[in-house]
Write a protein that holds these residues in place. Structure first.
Motif, PDB file in Angstrom:
ATOM      1  N   LEU A 160       0.829  -1.198   0.000  1.00 16.33           N
ATOM      2  CA  LEU A 160       0.000   0.000   0.000  1.00 16.33           C
ATOM      3  C   LEU A 160       0.870   1.257   0.000  1.00 16.33           C
ATOM      4  CD1 LEU A 160      -2.749   1.354   0.149  1.00 16.33           C
ATOM      5  CD2 LEU A 160      -2.645   1.128   2.641  1.00 16.33           C
ATOM      6  N   ILE A 161       1.958   1.223   0.753  1.00 20.17           N
ATOM      7  CA  ILE A 161       2.848   2.390   0.808  1.00 20.17           C
ATOM      8  C   ILE A 161       3.423   2.685  -0.575  1.00 20.17           C
ATOM      9  CG2 ILE A 161       5.057   3.230   1.689  1.00 20.17           C
ATOM     10  CD1 ILE A 161       4.307   1.950   4.360  1.00 20.17           C
ATOM     11  N   ARG A 162       3.899   1.668  -1.283  1.00 20.88           N
ATOM     12  CA  ARG A 162       4.431   1.888  -2.631  1.00 20.88           C
ATOM     13  C   ARG A 162       3.335   2.389  -3.574  1.00 20.88           C
ATOM     14  NH1 ARG A 162       7.192  -2.858  -1.118  1.00 20.88           N
ATOM     15  NH2 ARG A 162       9.426  -2.549  -1.047  1.00 20.88           N
ATOM     16  N   THR A 163       2.143   1.839  -3.452  1.00 22.89           N
ATOM     17  CA  THR A 163       1.024   2.218  -4.310  1.00 22.89           C
ATOM     18  C   THR A 163       0.680   3.694  -4.136  1.00 22.89           C
ATOM     19  OG1 THR A 163       0.147  -0.015  -4.198  1.00 22.89           O
ATOM     20  CG2 THR A 163      -1.382   1.700  -4.877  1.00 22.89           C
ATOM     21  N   VAL A 164       0.794   4.200  -2.922  1.00 24.29           N
ATOM     22  CA  VAL A 164       0.494   5.603  -2.652  1.00 24.29           C
ATOM     23  C   VAL A 164       1.716   6.488  -2.919  1.00 24.29           C
ATOM     24  CG1 VAL A 164      -0.130   7.228  -0.811  1.00 24.29           C
ATOM     25  CG2 VAL A 164      -1.301   5.034  -0.983  1.00 24.29           C
ATOM     26  N   ALA A 165       2.894   6.036  -2.554  1.00 24.96           N
ATOM     27  CA  ALA A 165       4.093   6.872  -2.625  1.00 24.96           C
ATOM     28  C   ALA A 165       4.526   7.183  -4.056  1.00 24.96           C
ATOM     29  CB  ALA A 165       5.244   6.205  -1.873  1.00 24.96           C
ATOM     30  N   ARG A 166       4.424   6.220  -4.948  1.00 27.22           N
ATOM     31  CA  ARG A 166       4.903   6.462  -6.315  1.00 27.22           C
ATOM     32  C   ARG A 166       4.139   7.584  -7.011  1.00 27.22           C
ATOM     33  NH1 ARG A 166       5.849   0.294  -6.850  1.00 27.22           N
ATOM     34  NH2 ARG A 166       8.037   0.188  -6.315  1.00 27.22           N
ATOM     35  N   PRO A 167       2.808   7.619  -6.983  1.00 28.29           N
ATOM     36  CA  PRO A 167       2.114   8.759  -7.598  1.00 28.29           C
ATOM     37  C   PRO A 167       2.424  10.083  -6.903  1.00 28.29           C
ATOM     38  CG  PRO A 167       0.577   6.956  -7.226  1.00 28.29           C
ATOM     39  CD  PRO A 167       1.865   6.576  -6.570  1.00 28.29           C
ATOM     40  N   GLY A 200      10.687  -3.935  -4.694  1.00 27.58           N
ATOM     41  CA  GLY A 200       9.336  -4.367  -4.361  1.00 27.58           C
ATOM     42  C   GLY A 200       9.344  -5.596  -3.481  1.00 27.58           C
ATOM     43  N   SER A 201      10.312  -5.710  -2.621  1.00 30.19           N
ATOM     44  CA  SER A 201      10.556  -6.808  -1.683  1.00 30.19           C
ATOM     45  C   SER A 201      11.026  -8.092  -2.369  1.00 30.19           C
ATOM     46  CB  SER A 201       9.344  -7.076  -0.778  1.00 30.19           C
ATOM     47  OG  SER A 201       8.312  -7.702  -1.501  1.00 30.19           O
ATOM     48  N   GLY A 202      11.357  -7.998  -3.659  1.00 27.04           N
ATOM     49  CA  GLY A 202      11.952  -9.133  -4.357  1.00 27.04           C
ATOM     50  C   GLY A 202      13.463  -9.065  -4.271  1.00 27.04           C
ATOM     51  N   PRO A 203      14.150 -10.086  -4.710  1.00 24.64           N
ATOM     52  CA  PRO A 203      15.614 -10.067  -4.659  1.00 24.64           C
ATOM     53  C   PRO A 203      16.184  -9.037  -5.639  1.00 24.64           C
ATOM     54  CG  PRO A 203      14.829 -12.053  -5.751  1.00 24.64           C
ATOM     55  CD  PRO A 203      13.625 -11.328  -5.244  1.00 24.64           C
ATOM     56  N   SER A 204      17.276  -8.425  -5.251  1.00 25.47           N
ATOM     57  CA  SER A 204      17.920  -7.424  -6.088  1.00 25.47           C
ATOM     58  C   SER A 204      18.608  -8.087  -7.286  1.00 25.47           C
ATOM     59  CB  SER A 204      18.953  -6.638  -5.288  1.00 25.47           C
ATOM     60  OG  SER A 204      20.076  -7.468  -5.002  1.00 25.47           O
TER      61      SER A 204
END
Length: 149
Positions: free
Chosen positions: A3-10, A130-134
């Motif tokens: 949710l934080i990424r969904t809100v923060a990017r815009p 996005g919490s996946g491996p780098s």
């Protein structure tokens, strides 16, 4: 996606969408500040020598990359593109050290630091998996190190 990424990017993209659209539609208002920077970058490939064209190109990159970031598409690449557009904009538009008037200098310093803050957010976004491996982690596990041969 969190949710934080969904809100923060815009939220992060909003300034680039607004500023990029303004640059595309009104390059003449930005030209006096941009001209010295465009001249300094004249030898860089893909940088137009024509100041209004350079301003519009920078604005177009901001609108496209800002839209992609806001939508969560190619977010790391779009954040990197936005970071690249922010550097000349900050250098051209907020040269507080050249301003004699104390109030104007203070305002330009605020805008300069605001842009540095946005640059920090963009740099963090370029590293956000996005919490996946780098990429580094994934490459380290697929390509044997020279010590193992």
């Amino acid at each position: 996606m969190s949710l934080i990424r969904t809100v923060a990017r815009p939220l992060l993209a909003s300034m680039f969408l607004s500023g990029g659209a303004h640059a595309i539609m009104n390059p003449e208002r930005l030209a006096p500040a941009a001209e010295p920077v465009v001249e300094e970058l004249a030898d860089v490939p893909a940088v137009p020598r024509d100041v209004p064209t350079a301003i519009r190109l920078n604005g177009a990159v901001q609108v496209v990359a800002g839209s992609l970031l806001a939508l969560g598409r190619f977010q790391r690449l779009s954040a990197a593109a936005l970071a690249c557009t922010l550097l000349p904009v900050t250098w051209a538009g907020h040269r507080f050290w050249e301003t004699e008037d104390a109030d104007e200098r203070a305002q330009q310093r605020i805008h300069f630091l605001k842009n540095l803050s946005m640059l920090g957010g963009l740099l963090m976004t370029t590293a956000d998996t996005g919490s996946g491996p780098s990429l580094t982690w994934r490459l380290a596990r697929r390509i044997p190190s020279p010590a193992h041969h």
